[in-house]
Structure formats: structure tokens, C-alpha cells
Design a protein around this motif. Structure first.
Motif, PDB file in Angstrom:
ATOM      1  N   ALA A  49     -24.928 -30.369  24.050  1.00  0.00           N
ATOM      2  CA  ALA A  49     -23.852 -29.663  24.751  1.00  0.00           C
ATOM      3  C   ALA A  49     -22.777 -30.635  25.212  1.00  0.00           C
ATOM      4  CB  ALA A  49     -24.401 -28.873  25.943  1.00  0.00           C
ATOM      5  N   GLY A  50     -22.522 -31.659  24.381  1.00  0.00           N
ATOM      6  CA  GLY A  50     -21.352 -32.497  24.593  1.00  0.00           C
ATOM      7  C   GLY A  50     -20.133 -31.812  24.008  1.00  0.00           C
ATOM      8  N   ALA A  51     -19.075 -32.567  23.767  1.00  0.00           N
ATOM      9  CA  ALA A  51     -17.845 -31.976  23.244  1.00  0.00           C
ATOM     10  C   ALA A  51     -18.085 -31.285  21.902  1.00  0.00           C
ATOM     11  CB  ALA A  51     -16.773 -33.056  23.106  1.00  0.00           C
ATOM     12  N   ALA A  52     -18.872 -31.909  21.021  1.00  0.00           N
ATOM     13  CA  ALA A  52     -19.139 -31.315  19.709  1.00  0.00           C
ATOM     14  C   ALA A  52     -19.939 -30.028  19.839  1.00  0.00           C
ATOM     15  CB  ALA A  52     -19.872 -32.309  18.812  1.00  0.00           C
ATOM     16  N   GLY A  53     -20.968 -30.042  20.672  1.00  0.00           N
ATOM     17  CA  GLY A  53     -21.788 -28.852  20.855  1.00  0.00           C
ATOM     18  C   GLY A  53     -21.020 -27.712  21.489  1.00  0.00           C
ATOM     19  N   LEU A  54     -20.143 -28.023  22.437  1.00  0.00           N
ATOM     20  CA  LEU A  54     -19.336 -26.976  23.066  1.00  0.00           C
ATOM     21  C   LEU A  54     -18.358 -26.376  22.063  1.00  0.00           C
ATOM     22  CD1 LEU A  54     -18.602 -28.615  26.541  1.00  0.00           C
ATOM     23  CD2 LEU A  54     -20.220 -26.773  26.042  1.00  0.00           C
ATOM     24  N   ALA A  55     -17.736 -27.244  21.254  1.00  0.00           N
ATOM     25  CA  ALA A  55     -16.823 -26.738  20.227  1.00  0.00           C
ATOM     26  C   ALA A  55     -17.566 -25.840  19.248  1.00  0.00           C
ATOM     27  CB  ALA A  55     -16.169 -27.903  19.492  1.00  0.00           C
ATOM     28  N   ALA A  56     -18.748 -26.280  18.831  1.00  0.00           N
ATOM     29  CA  ALA A  56     -19.537 -25.483  17.897  1.00  0.00           C
ATOM     30  C   ALA A  56     -19.928 -24.150  18.512  1.00  0.00           C
ATOM     31  CB  ALA A  56     -20.779 -26.266  17.478  1.00  0.00           C
ATOM     32  N   ALA A  57     -20.380 -24.174  19.761  1.00  0.00           N
ATOM     33  CA  ALA A  57     -20.804 -22.930  20.411  1.00  0.00           C
ATOM     34  C   ALA A  57     -19.653 -21.940  20.497  1.00  0.00           C
ATOM     35  CB  ALA A  57     -21.349 -23.241  21.803  1.00  0.00           C
ATOM     36  N   ARG A  58     -18.459 -22.434  20.825  1.00  0.00           N
ATOM     37  CA  ARG A  58     -17.322 -21.518  20.920  1.00  0.00           C
ATOM     38  C   ARG A  58     -16.973 -20.917  19.561  1.00  0.00           C
ATOM     39  NH1 ARG A  58     -10.972 -22.677  22.180  1.00  0.00           N
ATOM     40  NH2 ARG A  58     -11.217 -23.832  20.227  1.00  0.00           N
ATOM     41  N   GLU A  63     -17.094 -16.159  15.779  1.00  0.00           N
ATOM     42  CA  GLU A  63     -17.405 -15.520  14.506  1.00  0.00           C
ATOM     43  C   GLU A  63     -18.445 -14.416  14.643  1.00  0.00           C
ATOM     44  OE1 GLU A  63     -16.195 -15.578  11.606  1.00  0.00           O
ATOM     45  OE2 GLU A  63     -14.954 -17.383  11.493  1.00  0.00           O
ATOM     46  N   GLY A  64     -18.912 -14.198  15.869  1.00  0.00           N
ATOM     47  CA  GLY A  64     -19.888 -13.145  16.093  1.00  0.00           C
ATOM     48  C   GLY A  64     -21.324 -13.596  16.015  1.00  0.00           C
ATOM     49  N   HIS A  65     -21.552 -14.904  15.850  1.00  0.00           N
ATOM     50  CA  HIS A  65     -22.912 -15.423  15.810  1.00  0.00           C
ATOM     51  C   HIS A  65     -23.485 -15.515  17.229  1.00  0.00           C
ATOM     52  CE1 HIS A  65     -22.118 -16.215  11.665  1.00  0.00           C
ATOM     53  NE2 HIS A  65     -21.261 -17.186  11.902  1.00  0.00           N
ATOM     54  N   ALA A  66     -24.784 -15.768  17.304  1.00  0.00           N
ATOM     55  CA  ALA A  66     -25.466 -15.867  18.601  1.00  0.00           C
ATOM     56  C   ALA A  66     -26.074 -17.257  18.740  1.00  0.00           C
ATOM     57  CB  ALA A  66     -26.542 -14.797  18.707  1.00  0.00           C
ATOM     58  N   PRO A  67     -25.284 -18.248  19.195  1.00  0.00           N
ATOM     59  CA  PRO A  67     -25.811 -19.609  19.329  1.00  0.00           C
ATOM     60  C   PRO A  67     -26.632 -19.802  20.593  1.00  0.00           C
ATOM     61  CG  PRO A  67     -23.506 -19.577  19.943  1.00  0.00           C
ATOM     62  CD  PRO A  67     -23.842 -18.185  19.481  1.00  0.00           C
ATOM     63  N   VAL A  68     -27.682 -20.610  20.470  1.00  0.00           N
ATOM     64  CA  VAL A  68     -28.454 -21.102  21.608  1.00  0.00           C
ATOM     65  C   VAL A  68     -28.283 -22.614  21.607  1.00  0.00           C
ATOM     66  CG1 VAL A  68     -30.738 -21.376  22.629  1.00  0.00           C
ATOM     67  CG2 VAL A  68     -30.119 -19.220  21.484  1.00  0.00           C
ATOM     68  N   VAL A  69     -27.797 -23.154  22.714  1.00  0.00           N
ATOM     69  CA  VAL A  69     -27.487 -24.579  22.793  1.00  0.00           C
ATOM     70  C   VAL A  69     -28.571 -25.289  23.587  1.00  0.00           C
ATOM     71  CG1 VAL A  69     -25.751 -26.299  23.418  1.00  0.00           C
ATOM     72  CG2 VAL A  69     -25.034 -23.988  22.747  1.00  0.00           C
ATOM     73  N   PHE A  70     -29.157 -26.322  22.995  1.00  0.00           N
ATOM     74  CA  PHE A  70     -30.197 -27.112  23.653  1.00  0.00           C
ATOM     75  C   PHE A  70     -29.573 -28.407  24.184  1.00  0.00           C
ATOM     76  CE2 PHE A  70     -32.304 -24.468  20.535  1.00  0.00           C
ATOM     77  CZ  PHE A  70     -33.427 -24.010  21.205  1.00  0.00           C
ATOM     78  N   GLU A  71     -29.786 -28.681  25.459  1.00  0.00           N
ATOM     79  CA  GLU A  71     -29.191 -29.862  26.093  1.00  0.00           C
ATOM     80  C   GLU A  71     -30.213 -30.551  26.992  1.00  0.00           C
ATOM     81  OE1 GLU A  71     -27.477 -32.909  27.420  1.00  0.00           O
ATOM     82  OE2 GLU A  71     -26.365 -31.725  25.935  1.00  0.00           O
ATOM     83  N   ARG A  72     -30.418 -31.849  26.768  1.00  0.00           N
ATOM     84  CA  ARG A  72     -31.378 -32.617  27.568  1.00  0.00           C
ATOM     85  C   ARG A  72     -30.928 -32.791  29.014  1.00  0.00           C
ATOM     86  NH1 ARG A  72     -35.167 -36.163  25.785  1.00  0.00           N
ATOM     87  NH2 ARG A  72     -34.424 -37.633  27.356  1.00  0.00           N
ATOM     88  N   LEU A 156     -24.863 -19.963  27.348  1.00  0.00           N
ATOM     89  CA  LEU A 156     -25.520 -20.191  26.064  1.00  0.00           C
ATOM     90  C   LEU A 156     -26.415 -21.420  26.075  1.00  0.00           C
ATOM     91  CD1 LEU A 156     -22.423 -19.662  23.722  1.00  0.00           C
ATOM     92  CD2 LEU A 156     -24.078 -17.940  24.487  1.00  0.00           C
ATOM     93  N   VAL A 157     -26.331 -22.223  27.144  1.00  0.00           N
ATOM     94  CA  VAL A 157     -26.983 -23.534  27.156  1.00  0.00           C
ATOM     95  C   VAL A 157     -28.327 -23.475  27.884  1.00  0.00           C
ATOM     96  CG1 VAL A 157     -26.737 -25.974  27.723  1.00  0.00           C
ATOM     97  CG2 VAL A 157     -24.699 -24.612  27.187  1.00  0.00           C
ATOM     98  N   ARG A 158     -29.343 -24.056  27.258  1.00  0.00           N
ATOM     99  CA  ARG A 158     -30.630 -24.271  27.919  1.00  0.00           C
ATOM    100  C   ARG A 158     -30.654 -25.729  28.392  1.00  0.00           C
ATOM    101  NH1 ARG A 158     -35.016 -21.488  23.761  1.00  0.00           N
ATOM    102  NH2 ARG A 158     -34.023 -19.418  23.657  1.00  0.00           N
TER     103      ARG A 158
END
Length: 490
Positions: A49-58, A63-72, A156-158
Motif C-alpha cells: 500500500a505504498g504509492a504503487a499499491g494505492l495507484a493500482a487499487a484506485r 474498472e469495477g474490480h474488487a481489490p484487496v490490498v495487503f500491507e505490512r 480496501l487495505v488490510r
């Protein structure tokens, strides 16, 4: 080098025919994001859930997908999430911290260039506290936090959850095993339609090989574990490296250390130069060897007795959660094979990587890669065949070899980042990166080279700053419309 696949122009034309003059437009002329379409939804795992993960999640959500973001970590930000001084018994290792930030770090890119394409990193925006063009690292974190809040990504972030393994299953789906930090169990396994890897590449230290260093009695540390200069009071420190971190840290440590010596692999063998403006800072050629009496010998034969060797020597790509079924390997820091540095041809598009390139403006590149991945997973953009993707990878490697580019520089984009960005934009039906952003990046590179000590506070591209700020005003107006439509602004 990066040419859109055949059929892209037709797709763009077809998409443009759906635009209506009644639909609010961004300053690029593209439509505002539409509400997601649940019928197209895929369940996706995003790692980081850094900059790349946040960009991907958005982009995946758009696009209508359902992302689950894993963050340490316990918060978003990735490498921009500062952690206190490391106390690890292994100062050359990654320890328990992800971030490599030191306390005094300021950005080495002007803020105007850094932001996501439709979310300006503007001084004076809500939450901004450092108005400088090259702000402190805390300001970048505040920006990423604002981005996450604006697009409702936090839900979206765990948090405090690590991915232990990613395993391919029959049918192209992926089993992802994760567990909460501190848990000693095997973790929880869930199945996802695809996995997007956004775990960054500034965590696992790359260490320079120094003959004799195992018998050398001094202390070694990697810049990953450097935070403040006080521990080096009255010591003689040798810093290996010629990158931004080596430059900044050498100046930082010089405020307290007795002597600081920079060993630069690219410097001529006879280099031994005191640096202008400093009484205790020297530039040398690379270290030749270390001796048992505490001496360190440089390539010109000169030597000093040092207390510390600090490795500002970069990082290694590392994906400990991926098995052999991911079909990718890391050899001399080349993640191989990847089509356009994103998709492993054998398992595309169910596995992808966001954010591997370096020597770039990172956030816009992350955004465009994420748009491409999201569109491919939605079926709106079609990848070439596996054989064509592999052929493209091999052709790219051949070009690198012909230039004499070492394998470890496979993902170094210093010569063609905007060519790549604009190729990605074409795949997504998105306009090219703004000209002012490209010009500002070039101006900054020249200013940094000419004035390495002062480029963050003196510059000569105010005309581009004015153009960027005018551009930002348009975007802020657009996002006001968006927020009103989403009933987030009254």
C-alpha cells in the motif's frame, strides 16, 4: 522502442466516439471516471500500500474490480512511511523496517512533477504543510494519505498483514496466504482471480564486495538503516556510492563526523578531492581493499583508517512470497521475463508488477502502469500472444546488450521513461504525459548537475512552475465537480 500494438488506434477511436460534450472533462480532454460496473468485477490481491499499491487499487476499482490490498505496516505510504532509527543487530540487512528514509530527506524532484496525473501535488493543497518545491519526506506522505482518503482506498487495505505465499492454481487463479504480523500460525489462504505485486524495491540492501572486509575491524552499515548523523560523532566514515542517497547522507554526516570519504566506482582511479565548501569531506575512487589494522585502501593506493563503511549501493528486487510457478526469476537485479516490465508472459495477465522501473518520476509511471493492468484485466485492452510478448522481451534485452547496458540496469529508465509512459498512455486511451512535466524534469536534471548543493532551493524554470500551477487549477475545479457528484462536498 515502445510502439503500441496493432489495433490500439481502432480501440482508441471507438472509445472516443462514446465521449459526450455533456460529460465533464479533465484538462487532458478525457472523461471523468465513471462509477464502477459490478458485472466486470474480479477479485484481486494487491501486495503493498505504498504509492504503487494505492495507484493500482484506485485504477482497479475504477474498472469495477474488487481489490484487496495487503500491507505490512499500520498505515499507507510504503517507503515514504518514516520509521525511527534502526536498532537491528544486522545493520547491513533489511531488519524489520520497510522504509529507507533518513530524517533529513527532501525530494530530489520538484513537487509539480511528482504527483499523480489527475491529483496534483500542489503546495497549499488541503493537508499540505511544507510549501517548498522540494519538500521534506513527511509532505510526500501527507500527499499519499490525502490521495488514499480522496479515493476511499483505506477501506480496501488490510493493515499489519503480510503475504506469506502466492501460489498458482488450476484455471489461472491464485491462492494467496496471508497472516497478521506477530501471528505464528500458517496464515489464512484465499483465492483471487489475479495478483498485482506492488511491494517496492527499496528494502533489501545491495552490498558492495570489498576484498578483506571480513577481517576489517570497523563497523559496516547500509543506507537503508541510516536515519540521523549523531551516532557518527567524531568518527571517520567511508560512504560507498554516487547516487542521490550517497550525496545527501555524506553531507548530513559531515555535520557531526570527523571525516567523511566518498568512494565512487565511476571516479578515475587517481581521484582524491576535497569537496568545495567542506573541511572534512573528500571524494575518492572506489575502495580497493580493507585491511586488518582498520585501514581502507583506495584504487590510487592512498589509505585511511576508518570507523565505519556505509554502503549507499542500492537495493535488490525481492519477492519472497512468489514460488517457481510465478515463472519469474531475479538474476543480477533483472526481473525476468516481463513484458514491458509488467506482465510475465507465461501467466499474464493474472500476475503483474507495478513500479519496477527506476530513474523515473515514479507516481505518474505507477498510475499509467496501473491503468494498463486494470484495462487488460477488464478485457478492454488485449495483450499480444505469449510468443509475441516473449519476442518483445528478448528484443529489448538485445538492445540493452548492444548498448553495453549491464543486466542489473534492465529496469533503469534514465534514457526513455517518457517514451515508455506515452506508450502506456496510448494503450489506455490516455493522453501523453504533459510537456511541461517532461521539460521540468529535464530542467531539474541540468540544474542538479550544475548546482548539486543548491538545486533544491535555486532554479531557473519559473515559467514551467507557472504553467504547472495554472494546469493544477483546472484539475482542482474538475475534482470539485467529481466530489459534488459523489456527494462528498456539500
Amino acid at each position: 522502442m515502445y510502439v503500441p500494438e496493432s489495433g490500439t488506434d481502432g480501440w482508441k477511436k471507438k472509445r472516443s466516439e462514446t465521449h459526450s460534450s455533456s460529460v465533464p472533462q479533465t484538462p487532458h480532454g478525457s472523461p471523468l471516471p465513471a462509477p464502477p460496473m459490478p458485472s466486470a468485477s474480479l477479485r484481486l490481491a494487491v501486495i503493498g500500500a505504498g504509492a504503487a499499491g494505492l495507484a493500482a487499487a484506485r485504477e482497479l476499482s475504477r474498472e469495477g474490480h474488487a481489490p484487496v490490498v495487503f500491507e505490512r505496516a499500520a498505515a499507507v505510504g510504503g517507503t515514504w512511511l518514516y520509521t525511527p532509527p534502526a536498532t537491528s543487530s544486522d545493520p547491513l540487512g533489511a531488519a524489520a523496517t520497510h522504509s529507507s528514509l533518513y530524517a533529513s530527506l527532501r525530494t530530489n524532484l520538484p513537487r509539480e512533477t511528482m504527483g499523480f496525473l489527475d491529483f496534483p501535488f500542489a503546495a497549499g493543497a488541503a493537508g499540505s504543510e511544507d510549501p517548498r518545491r522540494f519538500p521534506e519526506h513527511e509532505e510526500v506522505l501527507r500527499y499519499l494519505q490525502a490521495f488514499a482518503r480522496r479515493f476511499d482506498l483505506l477501506q480496501l487495505v488490510r493493515f499489519e498483514t503480510e503475504v506469506v505465499s502466492v501460489r498458482r492454481e488450476d484455471g489461472g487463479r491464485w491462492a494467496v496466504t496471508s497472516r497478521k504480523l506477530g501471528d505464528k500460525g500458517t496464515g489464512e489462504e484465499e483465492v483471487y482471480d489475479a495478483v498485482v505485486v506492488c511491494n517496492g524495491h527499496y528494502t533489501v540492501p545491495r552490498i558492495a564486495a570489498i576484498p578483506g572486509v571480513n577481517a576489517w575491524p570497523g563497523k559496516q552499515i547500509h543506507s537503508h538503516n541510516y536515519r540521523v548523523p549523531e551516532p557518527f560523532l567524531d568518527q571517520v566514515v567511508i560512504i560507498i556510492g554516487a547516487s542521490a542517497s550517497a550525496f545527501d547522507i555524506s553531507r548530513d554526516i559531515a555535520t557531526t563526523a570527523k571525516e567523511v570519504h566518498i568512494a565512487d566506482r565511476s571516479a578515475p582511479a587517481d581521484t582524491c578531492e576535497k569537496q568545495p565548501g567542506y573541511s572534512n569531506l573528500w571524494l575518492h575512487s572506489m575502495i580497493d581493499r580493507a585491511l586488518e589494522d582498520g585501514s581502507v585502501v583506495f584504487q590510487d593506493g592512498s589509505s585511511i583508517k576508518a570507523d565505519v563503511i556505509m554502503h549507499c549501493t542500492g537495493y535488490l528486487y525481492d519477492f519472497p512470497f512468489l514460488g517457481d510457478d510465478s515463472t519469474v526469476t531475479v538474476d543480477d537485479n533483472r526481473v525476468d521475463p516481463l513484458y514491458k516490465h509488467v506482465f510475465p508472459p507465461e501467466v499474464a495477465p493474472q500476475l503483474s508488477f507495478i513500479g519496477l522501473p527506476w530513474k523515473v518520476i515514479p507516481f505518474p509511471l505507477f498510475e499509467l502502469q496501473s491503468k494498463w493492468v486494470a484495462g487488460v484485466l477488464a478485457g478492454r485492452t488485449v495483450l499480444p500472444s505469449k510468443d509475441k510478448m516473449m519476442g518483445d522481451v528478448k528484443a529489448f534485452y538485445s538492445k540493452l546488450e548492444a548498448r553495453g547496458w549491464p543486466k542489473r540496469y534492465t529496469h533503469n529508465f534514465s534514457n526513455y521513461q517518457f517514451e515508455y509512459d506515452d506508450w502506456l498512455a496510448a494503450q489506455c486511451g490516455h493522453p501523453p504525459v504533459e510537456e511541461w512535466r517532461k521539460q521540468m524534469y529535464a530542467f531539474n536534471a541540468k540544474n542538479k548537475k550544475a548546482h548539486p548543493e543548491s538545486y533544491r532551493d535555486k532554479w531557473d524554470d519559473d515559467h514551467l512552475v507557472a504553467e504547472a500551477n495554472e494546469y493544477f487549477k483546472k484539475y482542482m475545479e474538475v475534482w470539485t465537480i467529481v466530489l459534488q457528484r459523489l456527494n462528498l462536498v456539500v
